[in-house]
Write an enzyme that holds these catalytic residues in place. Structure first.
Site, PDB file in Angstrom:
ATOM      1  N   SER A  31       0.821  -1.232  -0.062  1.00 39.41           N
ATOM      2  CA  SER A  31      -0.152   0.061   0.070  1.00 39.41           C
ATOM      3  C   SER A  31       0.765   1.147   0.044  1.00 39.41           C
ATOM      4  O   SER A  31       1.931   1.323   0.538  1.00 39.41           O
ATOM      5  CB  SER A  31      -0.932  -0.082   1.181  1.00 39.41           C
ATOM      6  OG  SER A  31      -1.673  -1.234   1.428  1.00 39.41           O
ATOM      7  N   LYS A  41     -10.860  -0.658  11.304  1.00 44.37           N
ATOM      8  CA  LYS A  41     -10.978   0.695  10.454  1.00 44.37           C
ATOM      9  C   LYS A  41     -11.953   0.512   9.387  1.00 44.37           C
ATOM     10  O   LYS A  41     -12.920   1.441   9.432  1.00 44.37           O
ATOM     11  CB  LYS A  41      -9.803   1.268  10.072  1.00 44.37           C
ATOM     12  CG  LYS A  41     -10.079   2.795   9.987  1.00 44.37           C
ATOM     13  CD  LYS A  41      -8.399   3.291   9.713  1.00 44.37           C
ATOM     14  CE  LYS A  41      -8.357   4.830   9.486  1.00 44.37           C
ATOM     15  NZ  LYS A  41      -7.226   5.448   9.631  1.00 44.37           N
ATOM     16  N   ASP A  42     -11.771  -0.503   8.532  1.00 44.51           N
ATOM     17  CA  ASP A  42     -12.601  -0.459   7.301  1.00 44.51           C
ATOM     18  C   ASP A  42     -14.075  -0.878   7.660  1.00 44.51           C
ATOM     19  O   ASP A  42     -15.094  -0.457   6.883  1.00 44.51           O
ATOM     20  CB  ASP A  42     -12.149  -1.666   6.290  1.00 44.51           C
ATOM     21  CG  ASP A  42     -10.884  -1.102   5.526  1.00 44.51           C
ATOM     22  OD1 ASP A  42     -10.476   0.142   5.747  1.00 44.51           O
ATOM     23  OD2 ASP A  42     -10.255  -1.890   5.124  1.00 44.51           O
TER      24      ASP A  42
END
Lengths: 263, 408
Positions: free
Chosen positions: B219, B243-244
């Protein structure tokens, strides 16, 4: 210097977002239908996230449809059985359906035959086909009304405006042959002559049948025909959003807990 | 994909692992995958796009069970879904609204990549595969919009397929080949249905390639400096799953707000009128997510030129990794380019606004200027700013985002 530029760009974007938001929020009093035509937004019992259909208005609207609109307009997508949503009992629905005749068949002799309609049948169209409809209406085609409130910008507000928008044409207005003048129709020339007049129908519940009242009632009825699942949808929506709201709070707490050690 | 540390005592899992190491593969990809710890909320849109794709496929498969791809029955079968199929209205509204939000999520994802230079070496292929997914999405979305066979469906397919007639010499032949006849008709609808069902699976495969490329080059992150030490990363699970999931909850709230309270807000009323080849709608407008390209198409007064410009606007995105000459990835450290990025965003909104309006009066001029600016951004501003701009000093690593002697 850069800070200033950034602020300016921020302002521009901000104002775009703001104006988009204002537009989304929609003006409360008027809706534009294109061609600069605006009309009033009505207050409906079925508007808003908790809105429900006004049953009494639906029943009256059904009467207006069957006694007036149905002379020219079909309602192809609506089955008699669904009229139970208006509060009609099974027997009422059967009786209502039996007033209609539908073609069935072929029978064992290979012949088509007419029979009384049953609840599983659909509203019967006034004309055999589109050409017959045009031939009887000065070349204009009366559209099917099942989805009409979803198929027009402004929905039921527009429909109400249109039905109450007939008036004499202004002096300088050149009206075509067989056409009528309507304040709210795009171009103001509409092939449908004024359909509703004072006391055109006689309501069973003794509501006074003004043009406004009939227009309102039939608009409610046709909102239902276009979106019969609306009440279920809104009810479920409230539950789902409450559920998701709680879930969001829990997930935010979980995320904070998980991330508390990271730095 | 990534080096896995997967170990277990479970005999069944180990039996499986020896023959097909798919569990350790998944473990490496979504559990221990080392993720830069400074990823912001803008990085949640990738996984949201994946979720949107799954929702689209799940609802689409059910819709296809009740839908009839025939010009005489398509519209009626959609209404059958809305009226008679149990929760059919819900499935259809989820499908149509997720379609719109899918594009919104992907647009944010793409612009995030543009802002943070996520396309730069070594992530050029990651970017290109992502754009291929986007192109496939546009095709799928267009094909799907045709299926209800309403007025906008019919006229959208008429207008868009007719664009190919601008191709010299073979144009007309291409158009009748696409139609399967000499007019938009039943063969057109049938093949559109077939392709609309096929392409999501192609997208799914491309998503796997996208993830493969991502997990190879790793990433990118808001600072744009590469991961240097293990301290710069944290495992994907539980940190980014947690978080997602927050992002997902917000996405679902937005989605279901539209589904339950404004299901037709992003649609067009004319698509509730059965397709009629004899009646042209007053304004033929595509779905909102095509509007900027529609504006570019109409900005060029020549048909072939418009088509070339429209496709060029997409092709140019594929060249971005090589058009950008900047040594620095993240716009956070690019004081000049950052401004131009936001102007580009604004330009795309303007193009969308122009695309939604009839090409009359001042819209013609605004559309042309906005189109010119779009190309100017990529062909001139992007290469030149990268050369002349003096970027801000970069942090040494993700773990030490603040340079010595500097305070935020």
């Amino acid at each position: 210097m850069m800070g200033m530029l950034r602020m300016k760009i921020g302002l521009v974007i901000g104002s775009v977002v703001l104006s988009a938001g204002l537009w989304l929020g929609a003006p409360a009093t008027a809706t534009a239908a294109g061609g600069g035509i605006t009309f009033e937004k009505q207050k409906w019992q079925h508007s808003g996230p908790f809105g429900t259909f006004d049953r009494a208005a639906m029943v009256r609207g059904l009467q207006v449809y069957t006694e007036v609109c149905a002379a020219c307009h079909s309602l192809d997508l609506v089955a008699f059985r669904t009229l139970s949503a208006l509060g009609m009992s099974e027997d009422d629905v059967k009786e209502f359906a039996s007033d209609y005749e539908v073609e069935d068949g072929p029978d064992n002799e290979g012949e088509m035959f007419d029979r009384e309609a049953v609840p599983s049948d659909y509203f019967v169209a006034p004309y055999a086909n589109d050409k017959a409809a045009r031939a009887s209406n000065n070349g204009a085609f009366p559209p099917d009304l099942s989805l009409i409130t979803k198929a027009r910008v402004g929905g039921e507000d527009y429909l109400y405006a249109l039905l109450t928008g007939y008036e004499d044409e202004p002096e300088d207005f050149e009206l075509g042959d067989g056409m009528a003048y309507n304040k709210y129709y795009s171009g103001h020339q509409i092939a449908m002559p004024q359909p509703l007049f004072e006391e055109h129908v006689e309501y069973d519940d003794e509501t006074e049948a003004t043009v406004e009242q009939m227009s309102r009632d039939v608009s409610v009825f046709l909102t239902w025909t276009a979106e019969p699942a609306m009440e279920d949808r809104k009810r479920m929506g409230v539950k789902v959003l409450i559920f998701l709201g709680i879930m969001l709070v829990l997930l935010v707490l979980v995320k904070r807990r998980v991330w508390s050690g990271v730095h | 994909m990534s080096g896995s540390t997967f170990e277990t005592d479970n005999k069944l899992v180990n039996w499986f692992e020896k023959r097909l190491p798919i569990i350790s593969l998944m473990h490496g990809a979504v559990v221990v995958y080392p993720t830069p710890k400074n990823l912001s909320w803008w990085w949640t849109f990738g996984s949201l796009a994946g979720v949107a794709l799954v929702i689209m496929m799940a609802t689409g498969i059910i819709l296809a069970m009740h839908y009839t791809p025939h010009v005489d029955y398509a519209f009626l079968s959609v209404e059958h879904i809305m009226r008679d199929v149990n929760y059919g209205w819900l499935i259809r509204y989820v499908h149509s609204n997720t379609g719109s939000l899918f594009f919104m999520v992907v647009y944010i994802h793409i612009f995030r990549g543009l802002y943070y230079g996520s396309y730069k070496d070594p992530r050029e292929l990651l970017w290109i595969i992502g754009l291929l997914i986007y192109v496939l999405m546009m095709a799928t979305g267009f094909l799907g919009y045709v299926l209800p066979w309403g007025q906008m469906s019919f006229w959208a397919v008429t207008v868009i397929t007719n664009l190919f007639s601008a191709v010299p010499i073979v144009g007309d032949a291409i158009v009748s080949w696409l139609w399967g006849g000499y007019a938009v008709g039943n063969p057109t609808l049938n093949r559109f249905f077939s392709l609309h069902y096929l392409l999501p699976f192609v997208i799914f495969a491309a998503v796997i390639l996208h993830l493969w490329a991502l997990h190879t080059s790793k990433s990118s992150n808001p600072l744009g400096v590469e991961v240097k030490t293990p301290q710069d990363t944290i495992p994907f699970h539980p940190y980014f799953t947690a978080k997602d999931l927050v992002g997902l909850a917000v996405f679902l709230i937005v989605l279901f707000f539209f589904v339950f309270f404004a299901p037709n807000y992003m649609g067009h009323p004319d698509n509730y009128i059965t397709a009629n080849p004899m009646v042209t709608p007053a304004h033929i407008v595509p779905e909102w997510y095509y509007l900027p390209f529609y504006a570019i198409l109409r900005a060029i007064p020549d048909k072939l030129g418009g088509v070339i410009a429209m496709f060029g606007a997409i092709v140019i995105l594929f060249l971005v990794p090589w058009l950008d000459t900047s040594k620095v990835r993240s716009s956070r450290f690019r004081p000049i380019y950052k401004q131009f990025f936001w102007i580009l965003v604004l330009d795309c909104f303007v193009l969308g606004w122009v695309g939604a309006n009839a090409p009359e009066g001042h819209f013609i001029l605004i559309g042309r200027l906005a189109t010119a600016y779009y190309f100017l951004h990529f062909l001139v501003i992007l290469p030149i700013v990268g050369m002349i701009e003096k970027p801000l000093p970069l942090p040494e690593s993700i773990s030490q985002p603040v340079l010595k002697g500097e305070q935020e």
